[in-house]
Design a protein around this motif. Sequence first.
Motif, PDB file in Angstrom:
ATOM      1  N   HIS A 102       7.451   7.486  -0.727  1.00 61.46           N
ATOM      2  CA  HIS A 102       8.481   6.467  -0.902  1.00 61.46           C
ATOM      3  C   HIS A 102       8.886   6.257  -2.367  1.00 61.46           C
ATOM      4  CE1 HIS A 102       8.162   5.615   3.330  1.00 61.46           C
ATOM      5  NE2 HIS A 102       8.987   4.596   3.229  1.00 61.46           N
ATOM      6  N   TYR A 103       7.967   5.683  -3.154  1.00 63.22           N
ATOM      7  CA  TYR A 103       8.273   5.390  -4.564  1.00 63.22           C
ATOM      8  C   TYR A 103       7.474   6.344  -5.443  1.00 63.22           C
ATOM      9  CZ  TYR A 103       9.857   1.038  -2.357  1.00 63.22           C
ATOM     10  OH  TYR A 103      10.469   0.114  -1.555  1.00 63.22           O
ATOM     11  N   ILE A 104       7.986   7.545  -5.583  1.00 65.41           N
ATOM     12  CA  ILE A 104       7.219   8.606  -6.250  1.00 65.41           C
ATOM     13  C   ILE A 104       7.755   8.899  -7.648  1.00 65.41           C
ATOM     14  CG2 ILE A 104       6.365  10.966  -6.062  1.00 65.41           C
ATOM     15  CD1 ILE A 104       5.359   8.983  -3.901  1.00 65.41           C
ATOM     16  N   PHE A 105       9.000   9.289  -7.734  1.00 58.70           N
ATOM     17  CA  PHE A 105       9.556   9.742  -9.016  1.00 58.70           C
ATOM     18  C   PHE A 105      10.154   8.554  -9.771  1.00 58.70           C
ATOM     19  CE2 PHE A 105       9.644  13.219  -5.957  1.00 58.70           C
ATOM     20  CZ  PHE A 105       8.801  14.111  -6.607  1.00 58.70           C
ATOM     21  N   THR A 106       9.242   7.759 -10.309  1.00 59.48           N
ATOM     22  CA  THR A 106       9.601   6.537 -11.014  1.00 59.48           C
ATOM     23  C   THR A 106       8.591   6.266 -12.118  1.00 59.48           C
ATOM     24  OG1 THR A 106       9.847   4.133 -10.768  1.00 59.48           O
ATOM     25  CG2 THR A 106       8.326   5.222  -9.272  1.00 59.48           C
ATOM     26  N   SER A 107       9.010   5.524 -13.122  1.00 55.51           N
ATOM     27  CA  SER A 107       8.091   5.139 -14.195  1.00 55.51           C
ATOM     28  C   SER A 107       7.464   3.780 -13.915  1.00 55.51           C
ATOM     29  CB  SER A 107       8.848   5.088 -15.530  1.00 55.51           C
ATOM     30  OG  SER A 107       9.914   4.140 -15.463  1.00 55.51           O
ATOM     31  N   ASP A 108       7.779   3.184 -12.782  1.00 51.14           N
ATOM     32  CA  ASP A 108       7.234   1.882 -12.424  1.00 51.14           C
ATOM     33  C   ASP A 108       5.716   1.973 -12.248  1.00 51.14           C
ATOM     34  OD1 ASP A 108       8.214  -0.960 -11.146  1.00 51.14           O
ATOM     35  OD2 ASP A 108       6.406  -0.210 -10.161  1.00 51.14           O
ATOM     36  N   GLU A 109       4.972   1.192 -13.036  1.00 48.45           N
ATOM     37  CA  GLU A 109       3.519   1.295 -13.046  1.00 48.45           C
ATOM     38  C   GLU A 109       2.892   0.894 -11.709  1.00 48.45           C
ATOM     39  OE1 GLU A 109       1.975  -0.918 -16.320  1.00 48.45           O
ATOM     40  OE2 GLU A 109       2.838   0.415 -17.847  1.00 48.45           O
ATOM     41  N   ARG A 110       3.450  -0.125 -11.069  1.00 45.98           N
ATOM     42  CA  ARG A 110       2.875  -0.565  -9.795  1.00 45.98           C
ATOM     43  C   ARG A 110       3.094   0.474  -8.699  1.00 45.98           C
ATOM     44  NH1 ARG A 110       5.448  -6.509  -9.708  1.00 45.98           N
ATOM     45  NH2 ARG A 110       7.130  -5.261 -10.622  1.00 45.98           N
ATOM     46  N   ALA A 111       4.253   1.119  -8.724  1.00 48.48           N
ATOM     47  CA  ALA A 111       4.514   2.178  -7.747  1.00 48.48           C
ATOM     48  C   ALA A 111       3.569   3.353  -7.970  1.00 48.48           C
ATOM     49  CB  ALA A 111       5.968   2.633  -7.838  1.00 48.48           C
ATOM     50  N   ASN A 112       3.368   3.713  -9.235  1.00 50.74           N
ATOM     51  CA  ASN A 112       2.442   4.801  -9.556  1.00 50.74           C
ATOM     52  C   ASN A 112       1.009   4.450  -9.172  1.00 50.74           C
ATOM     53  OD1 ASN A 112       4.225   5.560 -12.666  1.00 50.74           O
ATOM     54  ND2 ASN A 112       4.641   6.163 -10.560  1.00 50.74           N
ATOM     55  N   ARG A 113       0.651   3.175  -9.328  1.00 50.76           N
ATOM     56  CA  ARG A 113      -0.698   2.733  -8.983  1.00 50.76           C
ATOM     57  C   ARG A 113      -0.944   2.866  -7.478  1.00 50.76           C
ATOM     58  NH1 ARG A 113      -5.771   2.974  -9.382  1.00 50.76           N
ATOM     59  NH2 ARG A 113      -6.933   1.123  -8.710  1.00 50.76           N
TER      60      ARG A 113
ATOM     61  N   PRO B 150      12.100   0.947  -7.100  1.00 50.98           N
ATOM     62  CA  PRO B 150      12.295   0.526  -8.492  1.00 50.98           C
ATOM     63  C   PRO B 150      13.691   0.881  -8.994  1.00 50.98           C
ATOM     64  CG  PRO B 150      10.169   1.608  -8.203  1.00 50.98           C
ATOM     65  CD  PRO B 150      10.927   1.813  -6.929  1.00 50.98           C
ATOM     66  N   LYS B 151      14.113   0.215 -10.052  1.00 55.16           N
ATOM     67  CA  LYS B 151      15.491   0.391 -10.531  1.00 55.16           C
ATOM     68  C   LYS B 151      15.806   1.810 -10.985  1.00 55.16           C
ATOM     69  CE  LYS B 151      16.605  -4.369 -11.797  1.00 55.16           C
ATOM     70  NZ  LYS B 151      17.086  -5.269 -12.875  1.00 55.16           N
ATOM     71  N   ASP B 152      14.770   2.565 -11.381  1.00 57.27           N
ATOM     72  CA  ASP B 152      15.046   3.930 -11.844  1.00 57.27           C
ATOM     73  C   ASP B 152      14.976   4.953 -10.708  1.00 57.27           C
ATOM     74  OD1 ASP B 152      12.334   3.817 -11.421  1.00 57.27           O
ATOM     75  OD2 ASP B 152      11.774   4.807 -13.305  1.00 57.27           O
ATOM     76  N   THR B 153      14.942   4.489  -9.456  1.00 62.74           N
ATOM     77  CA  THR B 153      14.935   5.398  -8.309  1.00 62.74           C
ATOM     78  C   THR B 153      16.267   6.150  -8.240  1.00 62.74           C
ATOM     79  OG1 THR B 153      13.459   3.972  -7.052  1.00 62.74           O
ATOM     80  CG2 THR B 153      14.767   5.548  -5.793  1.00 62.74           C
ATOM     81  N   TYR B 154      16.177   7.451  -8.032  1.00 61.85           N
ATOM     82  CA  TYR B 154      17.368   8.292  -7.981  1.00 61.85           C
ATOM     83  C   TYR B 154      18.348   7.780  -6.919  1.00 61.85           C
ATOM     84  CZ  TYR B 154      20.278  12.420  -7.169  1.00 61.85           C
ATOM     85  OH  TYR B 154      21.338  13.277  -7.007  1.00 61.85           O
ATOM     86  N   ALA B 155      19.604   7.614  -7.325  1.00 65.20           N
ATOM     87  CA  ALA B 155      20.715   7.232  -6.454  1.00 65.20           C
ATOM     88  C   ALA B 155      20.640   5.797  -5.948  1.00 65.20           C
ATOM     89  CB  ALA B 155      20.843   8.187  -5.264  1.00 65.20           C
TER      90      ALA B 155
ATOM     91  N   GLY C 133      20.548  12.592   2.699  1.00 63.98           N
ATOM     92  CA  GLY C 133      19.101  12.638   2.609  1.00 63.98           C
ATOM     93  C   GLY C 133      18.466  11.765   3.658  1.00 63.98           C
ATOM     94  N   SER C 134      17.220  11.391   3.442  1.00 62.85           N
ATOM     95  CA  SER C 134      16.417  10.509   4.285  1.00 62.85           C
ATOM     96  C   SER C 134      15.734  11.263   5.412  1.00 62.85           C
ATOM     97  CB  SER C 134      17.240   9.351   4.864  1.00 62.85           C
ATOM     98  OG  SER C 134      17.964   9.757   6.002  1.00 62.85           O
ATOM     99  N   CYS C 135      14.877  10.551   6.157  1.00 64.75           N
ATOM    100  CA  CYS C 135      14.180  11.176   7.282  1.00 64.75           C
ATOM    101  C   CYS C 135      15.162  11.511   8.400  1.00 64.75           C
ATOM    102  CB  CYS C 135      13.076  10.260   7.806  1.00 64.75           C
ATOM    103  SG  CYS C 135      13.587   8.591   8.251  1.00 64.75           S
TER     104      CYS C 135
ATOM    105  N   GLY D 106      13.648   8.772  -1.719  1.00 62.83           N
ATOM    106  CA  GLY D 106      14.756   8.483  -2.612  1.00 62.83           C
ATOM    107  C   GLY D 106      15.197   7.035  -2.534  1.00 62.83           C
ATOM    108  N   ALA D 107      16.516   6.851  -2.380  1.00 61.23           N
ATOM    109  CA  ALA D 107      17.087   5.507  -2.409  1.00 61.23           C
ATOM    110  C   ALA D 107      17.063   4.806  -1.062  1.00 61.23           C
ATOM    111  CB  ALA D 107      18.527   5.582  -2.916  1.00 61.23           C
TER     112      ALA D 107
END
Length: 484
Positions: free
Chosen positions: A132-143, A452-457, A374-376, A446-447
């Motif tokens: 879900h929230y993979i390609f992001t710099s958001d620390e909580r998502a990465n955690r 997070p705000k830096d999520t693609y699209a 995109g999407s499932c 993706g979107a």
Amino acid sequence: MAACSTVAPPSTSFISNKKDLGLSAFSSPSPLSSQKCKRTSKTICSVTAPKQSERKPATTGSVKTGMTMTEKIFARASEKTQLSPGENVWVNVDVLMTHDVCGPGSFGIFKKEFGQNAKVWDREKIVIIPDHYIFTSDERANRNVDILRDFCTEQNIKYFYDITDLSNFKANPDYKGVCHVALAQEGHCRPGEVLLGTDSHTCTAGAFGQFATGIGNTDAGFVLGTGKLLLKVPPTLRFVMDGEMPDYLLAKDLILQIIGEISVSGATYKAMEFVGSTVESLSMEERMTLCNMVVEAGGKNGIVPADSTTYKYLEDKTSVPYEPVYSDDKARFLSEYRFDISKLEPLVAKPHSPDNRALARECKDVKIDRVYIGSCTGGKTEDFMAAAKVFLASGKKVKVPTFLVPATQKVWMDVYSLPVPGSGGKTCSQIFEEAGCDTPASPSCGACLGGPKDTYARLNEPKASLFLNLQHIRNGHTLMFKEK
């Protein structure tokens, strides 16, 4: 329009009429009768057996009735021979899936209820897919992904599709992408089984003739510790789709037609069974699209009978034995809907509800700001192939930003390697580039869920977006080329 026939009224839909049987049901006289005799002595004069009438077999025992596919899967998973809608039963779970959004919460509940040092019920029946929230710099998502990794290491989970290098998804051979597509590609979907996942679109797997539905974190925590869950047997709605499917339609049209007919609450806690010659002609990816959106009608699960198409798809994906089930001829369905697909036109779901159905041609003047493929539901290989054919036929460039998010690594590779029929050997990626689309992004949700705000699209300001629905693009492709 669909022809709908209610097979049984609500009061008698699921349980055969029964009559209370009193003593009158047993008409045979008592085996022994004492004849009266003169009281001249205290001895009994005679005891005779009366003439016996022919005794028919008793009819008061349980009577086995026909069951639907979903009811049969529930019966097998609960180790019962007979079930009816409305019954609550403990089912044995074959596969539990969770991802980076719900996994941490499910693990926390598991540890709270079963103990900090508890072990999961079966490490080989749990599938963990960050997506879900993979390609992001958001620390909580990465955690969240870190928590998945720690738990899988602690529990020695066999199927964990990890990602560590976020800068280049191709550097992560285990990473897959969208869980619902990855489950199928990795062989975790099998006929006759019970698959539960902490995501509403887990129902996608019903395309393989299995019971698949979404559950919450609390339920998932319980399944982690026991391998069981208490579920209510749903009644079944049957959708019979016949007729040759025009080449300008996809499965998204079929499910939008159905949702438009029954509404977003028309299948609440009901199984949606799809049959008919049209369904039999669909590929596995198209059947996945069909089942994916039953939750948009409130459905508990969607299901398609397994056939040669199913078995062919599974040949190189799983070695686990499976046993498909099929609805009995005398199975009881709450309602049955029939569609002649040869007469269906391309459809669009307008804001703000999936049942706000409209013909694509009625939306030709709608102005949009962006397009997202995109999407499932619409990010599988066949979805991108269909989109590429539209671009190829139009020969035009897009007038609005058009984002492409393949569902999985495999889909991403297909976009760059498989030639599009009729293109002279061009791949989807080449056709998309010529049309001016964005470069295909890293595979993920993706979107779709915002993120997070830096999520693609991601939409960070109000815009009119043709979002998550390849079918809108294929059927209403003039929208893509209209100036704002």
